[in-house]
Design a protein around this motif. Structure first.
Motif, PDB file in Angstrom:
ATOM      1  N   ALA A 128       0.819  -1.185   0.009  1.00  0.00           N
ATOM      2  CA  ALA A 128      -0.070  -0.082   0.043  1.00  0.00           C
ATOM      3  C   ALA A 128       1.069   1.233   0.097  1.00  0.00           C
ATOM      4  O   ALA A 128       0.411   2.319  -0.812  1.00  0.00           O
ATOM      5  CB  ALA A 128      -0.927  -0.111   1.430  1.00  0.00           C
ATOM      6  N   ALA A 129       2.049   1.105   0.630  1.00  0.00           N
ATOM      7  CA  ALA A 129       2.733   2.504   1.004  1.00  0.00           C
ATOM      8  C   ALA A 129       4.005   2.550   0.046  1.00  0.00           C
ATOM      9  O   ALA A 129       4.782   3.448   0.177  1.00  0.00           O
ATOM     10  CB  ALA A 129       3.126   2.474   2.313  1.00  0.00           C
ATOM     11  N   VAL A 130       4.489   1.495  -0.696  1.00  0.00           N
ATOM     12  CA  VAL A 130       5.332   1.648  -1.617  1.00  0.00           C
ATOM     13  C   VAL A 130       5.416   2.898  -2.486  1.00  0.00           C
ATOM     14  O   VAL A 130       3.996   3.123  -2.944  1.00  0.00           O
ATOM     15  CB  VAL A 130       5.742   0.145  -2.376  1.00  0.00           C
ATOM     16  CG1 VAL A 130       5.983  -0.620  -1.590  1.00  0.00           C
ATOM     17  CG2 VAL A 130       4.550   0.081  -3.474  1.00  0.00           C
ATOM     18  N   THR A 131       6.602   3.445  -3.164  1.00  0.00           N
ATOM     19  CA  THR A 131       6.658   4.548  -3.541  1.00  0.00           C
ATOM     20  C   THR A 131       6.393   4.417  -5.377  1.00  0.00           C
ATOM     21  O   THR A 131       6.125   5.328  -5.705  1.00  0.00           O
ATOM     22  CB  THR A 131       7.715   5.578  -3.412  1.00  0.00           C
ATOM     23  OG1 THR A 131       9.006   4.790  -3.541  1.00  0.00           O
ATOM     24  CG2 THR A 131       7.756   5.974  -1.884  1.00  0.00           C
ATOM     25  N   LYS A 132       6.796   3.039  -5.582  1.00  0.00           N
ATOM     26  CA  LYS A 132       6.891   2.923  -7.034  1.00  0.00           C
ATOM     27  C   LYS A 132       6.018   1.805  -7.359  1.00  0.00           C
ATOM     28  O   LYS A 132       5.500   1.063  -6.411  1.00  0.00           O
ATOM     29  CB  LYS A 132       8.148   2.267  -7.418  1.00  0.00           C
ATOM     30  CG  LYS A 132       9.519   3.565  -7.302  1.00  0.00           C
ATOM     31  CD  LYS A 132      10.688   3.065  -7.590  1.00  0.00           C
ATOM     32  CE  LYS A 132      11.711   3.919  -7.358  1.00  0.00           C
ATOM     33  NZ  LYS A 132      13.196   3.442  -7.511  1.00  0.00           N
ATOM     34  N   ARG A 133       5.269   1.749  -8.378  1.00  0.00           N
ATOM     35  CA  ARG A 133       4.517   0.565  -8.963  1.00  0.00           C
ATOM     36  C   ARG A 133       4.797  -0.110 -10.177  1.00  0.00           C
ATOM     37  O   ARG A 133       4.065  -1.067 -10.614  1.00  0.00           O
ATOM     38  CB  ARG A 133       2.971   1.527  -9.226  1.00  0.00           C
ATOM     39  CG  ARG A 133       2.298   2.083  -7.921  1.00  0.00           C
ATOM     40  CD  ARG A 133       1.745   1.010  -7.158  1.00  0.00           C
ATOM     41  NE  ARG A 133       1.508   1.534  -5.787  1.00  0.00           N
ATOM     42  CZ  ARG A 133       0.984   0.756  -4.859  1.00  0.00           C
ATOM     43  NH1 ARG A 133       0.938  -0.544  -4.971  1.00  0.00           N
ATOM     44  NH2 ARG A 133       0.859   1.115  -3.624  1.00  0.00           N
ATOM     45  N   ASP A 134       6.047   0.141 -10.619  1.00  0.00           N
ATOM     46  CA  ASP A 134       6.209  -0.567 -11.837  1.00  0.00           C
ATOM     47  C   ASP A 134       7.118  -1.867 -11.594  1.00  0.00           C
ATOM     48  O   ASP A 134       8.201  -1.449 -10.811  1.00  0.00           O
ATOM     49  CB  ASP A 134       7.038   0.414 -12.927  1.00  0.00           C
ATOM     50  CG  ASP A 134       5.941   1.429 -13.240  1.00  0.00           C
ATOM     51  OD1 ASP A 134       4.906   0.941 -13.942  1.00  0.00           O
ATOM     52  OD2 ASP A 134       6.439   2.550 -13.313  1.00  0.00           O
ATOM     53  N   ILE A 135       6.838  -3.049 -12.094  1.00  0.00           N
ATOM     54  CA  ILE A 135       7.648  -4.258 -11.857  1.00  0.00           C
ATOM     55  C   ILE A 135       8.091  -4.673 -13.259  1.00  0.00           C
ATOM     56  O   ILE A 135       7.183  -4.668 -14.107  1.00  0.00           O
ATOM     57  CB  ILE A 135       7.338  -5.345 -10.967  1.00  0.00           C
ATOM     58  CG1 ILE A 135       5.882  -5.552 -11.623  1.00  0.00           C
ATOM     59  CG2 ILE A 135       6.800  -4.817  -9.577  1.00  0.00           C
ATOM     60  CD1 ILE A 135       5.207  -6.957 -10.845  1.00  0.00           C
ATOM     61  N   VAL A 136       9.339  -4.936 -13.587  1.00  0.00           N
ATOM     62  CA  VAL A 136       9.748  -5.434 -14.712  1.00  0.00           C
ATOM     63  C   VAL A 136      10.335  -6.824 -14.460  1.00  0.00           C
ATOM     64  O   VAL A 136      11.160  -7.119 -13.675  1.00  0.00           O
ATOM     65  CB  VAL A 136      11.002  -4.477 -15.445  1.00  0.00           C
ATOM     66  CG1 VAL A 136      11.652  -5.334 -16.657  1.00  0.00           C
ATOM     67  CG2 VAL A 136      10.691  -3.203 -15.759  1.00  0.00           C
ATOM     68  N   VAL A 137       9.712  -7.811 -15.298  1.00  0.00           N
ATOM     69  CA  VAL A 137       9.848  -9.362 -15.071  1.00  0.00           C
ATOM     70  C   VAL A 137      10.314  -9.890 -16.119  1.00  0.00           C
ATOM     71  O   VAL A 137      10.084  -9.477 -17.140  1.00  0.00           O
ATOM     72  CB  VAL A 137       8.620  -9.618 -14.358  1.00  0.00           C
ATOM     73  CG1 VAL A 137       8.219  -9.305 -13.231  1.00  0.00           C
ATOM     74  CG2 VAL A 137       7.469  -9.784 -15.414  1.00  0.00           C
ATOM     75  N   SER A 138      10.866 -11.174 -16.102  1.00  0.00           N
ATOM     76  CA  SER A 138      11.378 -11.770 -17.149  1.00  0.00           C
ATOM     77  C   SER A 138      10.351 -12.592 -18.003  1.00  0.00           C
ATOM     78  O   SER A 138      10.116 -12.799 -19.176  1.00  0.00           O
ATOM     79  CB  SER A 138      12.650 -12.812 -16.691  1.00  0.00           C
ATOM     80  OG  SER A 138      11.990 -13.988 -15.523  1.00  0.00           O
ATOM     81  N   HIS A 139       9.165 -12.980 -17.301  1.00  0.00           N
ATOM     82  CA  HIS A 139       8.021 -13.715 -17.585  1.00  0.00           C
ATOM     83  C   HIS A 139       6.622 -13.259 -17.052  1.00  0.00           C
ATOM     84  O   HIS A 139       6.620 -12.837 -15.981  1.00  0.00           O
ATOM     85  CB  HIS A 139       8.348 -15.249 -17.059  1.00  0.00           C
ATOM     86  CG  HIS A 139       7.202 -16.313 -17.061  1.00  0.00           C
ATOM     87  ND1 HIS A 139       7.086 -17.216 -16.327  1.00  0.00           N
ATOM     88  CD2 HIS A 139       6.283 -16.375 -17.940  1.00  0.00           C
ATOM     89  CE1 HIS A 139       6.043 -18.099 -16.879  1.00  0.00           C
ATOM     90  NE2 HIS A 139       5.483 -17.426 -17.803  1.00  0.00           N
ATOM     91  N   GLN A 140       5.842 -12.949 -18.129  1.00  0.00           N
ATOM     92  CA  GLN A 140       4.457 -12.361 -17.818  1.00  0.00           C
ATOM     93  C   GLN A 140       3.688 -13.207 -17.039  1.00  0.00           C
ATOM     94  O   GLN A 140       2.871 -13.654 -17.374  1.00  0.00           O
ATOM     95  CB  GLN A 140       3.728 -12.150 -19.261  1.00  0.00           C
ATOM     96  CG  GLN A 140       2.769 -11.069 -18.938  1.00  0.00           C
ATOM     97  CD  GLN A 140       2.055 -11.026 -20.358  1.00  0.00           C
ATOM     98  OE1 GLN A 140       2.663 -11.554 -21.507  1.00  0.00           O
ATOM     99  NE2 GLN A 140       0.928 -10.298 -20.415  1.00  0.00           N
TER     100      GLN A 140
END
Length: 313
Positions: free
Chosen positions: A198-210
């Motif tokens: 809830a409180a993290v400042t970033k929202r983008d995750i880059v992952v190897s596998h969708q």
């Protein structure tokens, strides 16, 4: 695959397997259950307890997208009372497989993802990932990775519980007790993800596998994948350049990879973008090391949460 399955089915019928209900329950009175891969195996054993014997088809350390059943797997299913599969396109072989078991079998089938609002396609993936091959075109229509979100896992657990009560009402009290215990743990895990992200400042995750679409949808993250829904769907060079640009523009500090497939692309991209790497586990199966260490769905999901929080601060 179908001719092989039909041939094996004929052999099983001649041997007296799959045609008689007498063989479907273990001699000790337990229900024989077959699951397709680890998360279903875990839930089935947790809810079934001592009243069931669960066999998991996909071995430890094997990526489910790469696996196809053998004749011995068909024989295993023909002697079971309950077959639990994920559905949503994960097991592309399942229709032929169940056809091979035959209508004469008393096998009950459960699609664990039934009732989950499925994710169809992914605009972010279409922008960044490579050309779809004909082999995987159908698989890209639906994201099958439902179990990676605790909210979806709660629905899957209820589907498995309902199936147990349906085929073995004599042990409903046991199933009720075990299911409630699992449900409470999944609800607690859901709350941990809700509070922890809830409180993290970033929202983008880059992952190897969708594989994190449901997790992202349910907890407010934005997934950008190097590869597609199948982990062997290779990206183009332009895709890697686009994602590297995205990483720099968004201030992404971590590229996530997983244990059951090569981490080469993730590490190449991380090096190009001058960021770190970490593990985000889609729980498609345990590694032999994790199995030996006593890891399970909960310990790995809690590790995922820790790694996400660290990367998104």
């Amino acid at each position: 695959m179908l001719p092989l399955l039909v041939t094996v089915t004929a052999a099983l019928l001649l041997a007296g397997c799959g045609s008689s209900g007498d063989n479907l329950q273990a001699k000790d009175g337990r229900v024989n259950v077959v699951t397709t891969f680890y998360p279903l195996y875990f839930m089935a054993t947790q809810i079934g307890g001592e009243d069931v014997r669960v066999t998991n088809l996909i071995p430890t350390g094997v990526e489910p997208h790469d696996w196809t059943p053998k004749s011995r797997d068909l024989q295993e299913a023909s002697q079971a009372q309950l077959f639990i599969y994920n559905g949503a396109g994960l097991e592309g072989w399942v229709d032929d497989f169940l056809h091979g078991v035959g209508s004469s079998s008393a096998l009950k089938t459960v699609e664990a993802s039934d009732g989950i609002q499925l994710i169809h396609g992914n605009p972010e993936h279409e922008e960044h990932a490579g050309e779809e091959t004909e082999e995987h075109a159908d698989e890209h229509d639906v994201d099958p990775h439902t179990w990676v979100s605790p909210k979806s896992a709660l629905i899957m657990a209820e589907n498995i519980y309902d199936a147990y009560v349906s085929i073995d009402p004599a042990h409903q009290a046991d199933y009720d007790r075990n299911y409630q215990a699992l449900k409470e743990k999944l609800e607690a895990l859901d709350q941990q993800f809700t509070d922890g992200l809830a409180a993290v400042t970033k929202r983008d995750i880059v992952v190897s596998h969708q594989a994190f679409g449901y997790l992202s949808r349910d907890y407010g993250l934005n997934q950008v994948a190097i590869m597609g829904l199948a982990p062997d769907a290779e990206p183009r060079a332009q895709d890697l350049l686009d994602i590297a640009k995205f990483v720099k523009e968004k201030g992404v500090t971590t590229i996530f990879f997983e244990e059951l497939v090569s981490d080469q692309l993730a590490k190449t991209l991380a090096s190009e973008a001058n960021v770190g790497t970490d593990v985000l586990n889609p729980l498609e199966g345990l590694t032999p090391k994790q199995e030996k260490a006593g890891d399970d769905y909960f310990t790995i999901m809690q590790r995922n949460l820790q790694n996400l929080r660290k990367a998104l601060q």
